[in-house]
Design an enzyme around this catalytic site. Structure first.
Site: not given
Length: 450
Positions: A221, A242, A310, A336, A341, A346, A426, A436
């Site tokens: 400012c 600010c 959870c 999966c 299992h 899967c 990432c 842009c």
């Protein structure tokens, strides 16, 4: 009123006027304590040595010496003030030498008030008197704790005793060195105290106190205001109003890694303590949660619990597809994301059902779902907008689980493929919403071109 009492009251009044908050008068009687802060030379530093390694820390403020005094009835005409000198970073033997010198100053001014001269000596000449030259060396003992030490001989030690590495003891060549210890000298360091942490912590707090008491020109400012915030890495200063608005917008948008210095091309990051000071408790809680989530998302060995109720972070064990949630104790497969299992294969997911063709349909009791995106879209619209009877028919034909999860997942993947791209850093999905050809990933902050 006798002359001594009048001189004492005048001196205490002068001390209160000169030193302000640094002077604390006694609750009862004529006495008090004075906090004496040293005027350190520019770029004063401490150095920590551990074997052949060393590290320098530039500090501007050392913890003050505390001069606690009591004025006897015959001061200043006959007796000197009774005092105790304490410090957090000087040893017992160093303080003893200082006490002896204070006595010498009194001997030179018998009959006159002396407290002001004592404080002036402690403030201006203490380092030279003790031959302490920067950097102030802090050796580390066998336990990794910092202990006070200074290079050079100790002032006032006629026996030539060297400065000890443990507070309260003196390492010397003569038993008479122990006699030099003054009972009025109080070293406030314990043998297990980390001196370096104390010095750096005090320096940081005092810097902040001095900074908050001055007005600065805000870089946003462009107004000069009291109450500003400074990015420590780059030194850029902005007013709290600010910065509070800037942080609030970023946190509400979920861009917790975007709390950087507003200066173009500056990558200095705000500390959590700065953020907490400038935003409300509710926003800081959101910031803290999103920052933790963002950090966990970037860790390759962390996933979230497969239970939607959870969703706690789970650390993956190497060389296994089993994961156990530490919160709800749910064991699931990391591939999966179903109940674990063991060595069994899967269950098929959306991408498998879409690419495996008639073989998958033959192994299932349900009819295979369409293989094209248009077919899947049409099936989903038919199911979502159909009557109750129509929905039951489609559930019997294709399977309720497949309609509710697999088809929905397939449509989501299709939408992401058309409207977003993977971050080159990432691999998170990012979407351009205007502007842009430059894009910034909200997860890792990487900037790339579209």
């Amino acid at each position: 009123m006798n002359a001594d009492l009048e001189a004492q009251e005048d001196e205490l009044l002068a001390l209160a006027s000169i030193y302000g908050k640094e002077f604390r008068p006694a609750v009862s009687g004529l006495g008090g304590e004075i906090l004496v802060s040293l005027d350190l030379p520019r770029d004063f530093s401490v150095i920590v040595k551990a074997g052949d390694k060393h590290r320098d820390y530039v500090i501007s403020y050392l913890p003050p010496l505390v001069l606690t005094f009591d004025l006897p009835l015959d001061y200043p005409s006959t007796s000197s003030p009774k005092f105790i000198l304490s410090c957090k970073w000087l040893s017992h033997s160093q303080l003893s030498a200082v006490c002896k010198h204070l006595d010498e100053i009194w001997q030179d001014t018998v009959g006159s008030v002396v407290l002001f001269y004592w404080v002036q000596f402690l403030r201006d000449d203490l380092l030279d008197f003790l031959h302490i030259q920067p950097p102030l060396e802090i050796p580390v003992n066998d336990q990794g704790k910092a202990t006070p030490s200074t290079e050079g001989r100790e002032a006032g030690d006629s026996q030539g005793a060297a400065e000890g590495s443990v507070v309260g003891s003196v390492v010397g060549t003569s038993d008479e060195a122990a006699v030099c210890l003054d009972p009025r000298a109080l070293s406030m360091l314990a043998t297990d105290t980390d001196l370096l942490v104390q010095l750096l912590d005090y320096d940081e707090r005092h810097r902040l106190r001095v900074f908050e008491g001055q007005a600065y020109d805000c870089g946003i400012c462009f107004m000069s205001k009291l109450g500003c915030s400074q990015f420590r890495e780059c030194g850029h200063v902005y007013c709290n109003e600010c910065m509070s608005e800037y942080f609030t917008v970023q946190i509400r948008d979920g861009n917790v890694r975007g709390l950087t210095c507003p200066e173009p091309e500056c990558s200095s990051t705000a500390t959590p303590s700065q953020v907490k000071q400038l935003v409300g408790e509710e926003l800081f809680t959101r910031y803290d949660r999103l920052l933790l989530q963002s950090t966990l998302d970037r860790m390759a060995d962390v996933i979230y619990c497969a239970r939607k109720a959870c969703v706690a972070p789970v650390v993956l064990e190497p060389d296994t597809t089993a994961a156990l949630c530490p919160s709800c104790r749910y064991a699931f497969c990391t591939i999966c994301r179903k109940t674990y299992h063991g060595t069994s294969n899967c269950k098929l997911r959306a991408n498998t059902l879409l690419t495996s063709g008639s073989d998958s349909a033959a192994e299932s009791s349900y009819v295979g779902i369409p293989q094209t995106e248009a077919g899947i879209q049409g099936l989903w619209e038919d199911y979502a907008s159909g009557s109750e009877e129509r929905r039951k028919f489609l559930e019997k034909r294709y399977g309720k689980h497949i309609l509710n999860t697999v088809v929905e997942e397939s449509l989501s993947e299709g939408w992401k493929g058309q409207n977003s791209k993977e971050c080159p850093s990432c691999c998170a999905n990012i979407q351009k919403n205007g502007g842009c050809n430059k894009m910034a990933c909200l997860t890792c902050g990487r900037r790339s071109s579209t």
